[in-house]
Write an enzyme that holds these catalytic residues in place. Structure first.
Site: not given
Length: 542
Positions: A197-198, A432-433
């Site tokens: 949970g939280g 671009g890499a």
């Protein structure tokens, strides 16, 4: 007429009180001290032997046994060990154990101050209530004030339901402090039992997450809820166990076989981190010569850019004593992120891994490396980037999954980093890499390359197919023409000195000199100062 006041006579000492002599020993304080010692002993033993046996039966240590493994022997100082909750209702007023289910304090790890809290599953299942949370809040505030790392040993059943919204508010206070201390002091979460949970969001906000196989589980909604909502049937371990988070989700940075080895790894990691963002990582003496030649690299790395090899072998050859600590080893394996030392100084290593998907950058690899670069930059750890990348992974799934924004995370992280940065291009660096892997154009301080480097928009075969498409199609022998044009393109634009001739690579080096050249560059950059523009914060890609 002057009046002379007489000095009143000094009163006689009370019976039994004389200068330089102790008061009578009536035994009251000694009795109370003995009572205190008995109370402390009871608190340290825990709620009952039965509860301890139940904890051990699950293959788990108690909170204090874990504390003893984490800290140097005899250095732990506990605070608020006598704290008790003040909640009422649902029988809580009749159950008010000391510590309220969490042990908090500080001690030494390798002689340096570290703060820690440990959930005690034997008390309320380690569930967080108001007093429990306030203890953690106080410890986090102390760690911030002292400028020292904090470690959370997590083994709790979430919020204490009987305390309602005050328990939830306690988590909010922890999250707020996690964020406030992010990049200020190292924060480490160690998952040793349930974390649901939280409660799972605090580890997600910290710098590093450790999990132990077989006992640790972390998820927002458990298997029962998943089955009820989606119909999917899955076990606790398959949904949120150590291996699931270490290899599938990427939430865990380390998955360990047992608590003893896990806490030893935590100690090792702390030895590589500074106490806070105002300090440098601690150096360590080494017998490994800084000018040691790395001849083995000439045989480890094939000159043929299409042949695979294990980048880890390269790292072992370069770093001090071949020792490094890999981060998220089993997730996004096409990139390697590790902490190591060069000439005793801590460095962060980012390296493409040709043995996994040819070392391409994809969504997960980009996110993994971006987070690591940010962490190193936050804590003054210099970066060494080893490049052998064919580009970004093509595909519909990658494009629709957001490769653009995830790749931009890595680009943003490098561009924003102010620590010393050194790039080493081993073989291919395409498209671009190449730019994203800390090229000169985005601000690396020193760029080195081996004579096997190929820096280009794309591989020669692909480039020739695009540039000479019509010429190849019109040829009487297309294959022979393609081969000739590929060779021509490679010789003109992809030779190892093309980038160096244009100042995009500072030096093409002998691979056997790699260790010495990296150490020399980092030594030169040790006093680097690169202030960022004045701003509240950047708006990094998500």
């Amino acid at each position: 007429m002057s009046v002379v006041e007489e000095t009143p006579p000094r009163p006689s000492p009370r019976p039994g009180i004389r200068t330089g002599t102790p008061p009578p020993q009536d035994g009251c304080l000694r009795d109370r001290t003995a009572e205190l010692a008995a109370l402390h002993d009871q608190v340290r033993r825990g709620p009952s032997d039965r509860a301890t046996e139940a904890q051990h039966a699950k293959g788990k240590l108690t909170a204090r046994e874990r504390i003893a493994l984490l800290f140097d022997e005899g250095t732990f100082s506990e605070i608020e060990e006598l704290r008790r909750h003040r909640a009422t209702g649902f029988g809580l007023e009749d159950r008010r154990p000391h510590t309220d289910g969490v042990v908090t304090g500080w001690g030494k790890v390798h002689g340096r101050t570290v703060f820690a809290y440990a959930h005690d599953f034997r008390i309320f299942g380690g569930a967080l209530g108001e007093a429990h949370a306030e203890k953690i809040h106080k410890l986090m505030d102390l760690a911030e004030a002292a400028g020292a790392p904090i470690v959370g040993l997590c083994d709790g059943a979430g919020a204490r339901i009987q305390e309602g919204v005050t328990a939830l508010a306690g988590y909010g206070g922890i999250f707020q402090r996690n964020v406030r201390n992010s990049g200020v002091i190292p924060q480490i979460s160690v998952i040793l039992g349930p974390c649901a949970g939280g409660a799972a969001y605090s580890p997600a906000l910290t710098d590093f997450v450790f999990m132990v196989r077989g006992t640790a589980q972390m998820f927002i909604t458990g298997p029962d809820v998943v089955q009820a909502v989606t119909g999917e049937v899955i076990s606790h371990d398959a949904l949120g166990g150590a291996d699931a988070h270490a290899s599938v989700s990427g939430v865990a940075h380390f998955a360990c076989d047992d608590e003893e080895s896990c806490l030893e790894d935590v100690r090792h990691l702390l030895s590589l981190l500074p106490a806070n963002n105002r300090e440098l990582p601690p150096p360590a003496p080494t017998q490994d010569p800084p000018d040691r030649r790395t001849e083995a690299l000439l045989d480890l790395v094939p000159a043929d850019p299409s042949r695979a090899y294990d980048m880890r072998a390269v790292l072992e050859e370069i770093v001090d004593d071949g020792d490094y600590l890999e981060i998220q080893e089993n997730w996004a394996t096409n990139i390697v992120c590790a902490l190591a030392r060069l000439d005793g100084q801590v460095v962060g290593l980012v390296a493409n891994q040709p043995s996994a998907f040819a070392g391409v950058l994809d969504i997960h690899a980009s996110a993994k490396a971006a987070r690591f670069v940010q962490t190193c930059d936050a804590f003054n750890i210099p970066l060494v980037t080893l490049v052998d990348v064919p580009g970004f992974l093509p595909g519909v799934d990658q494009e629709h999954g957001g490769i653009i924004r995830h790749g931009a995370k890595l680009l943003y992280a490098y561009c924003n980093a102010t620590v010393p940065r050194v790039q080493l291009i081993l073989r291919k660096a395409y498209g671009g890499a190449y730019i994203v892997m800390d090229s000169r154009s985005i601000g690396t301080d020193v760029s080195l390359a081996w004579p096997s480097n190929e820096i280009a928009v794309m591989g020669a075969e692909g480039a020739a197919n695009v540039v000479f498409r019509r010429e190849i199609a019109a040829a009487t022998d297309p294959e022979a023409t393609r081969a000739r044009l590929v060779k021509e393109y490679r010789s003109e634009l992809m030779h190892p000195y093309y980038a160096a001739e244009r100042g995009l690579v500072d030096s093409v080096i002998d691979p056997a000199e790699t260790r010495a050249r990296l150490i020399d560059a980092l030594s030169m950059l040790r006093a680097k100062h690169a202030p960022l523009p004045s701003r509240k914060h950047g708006n990094q890609p998500q």
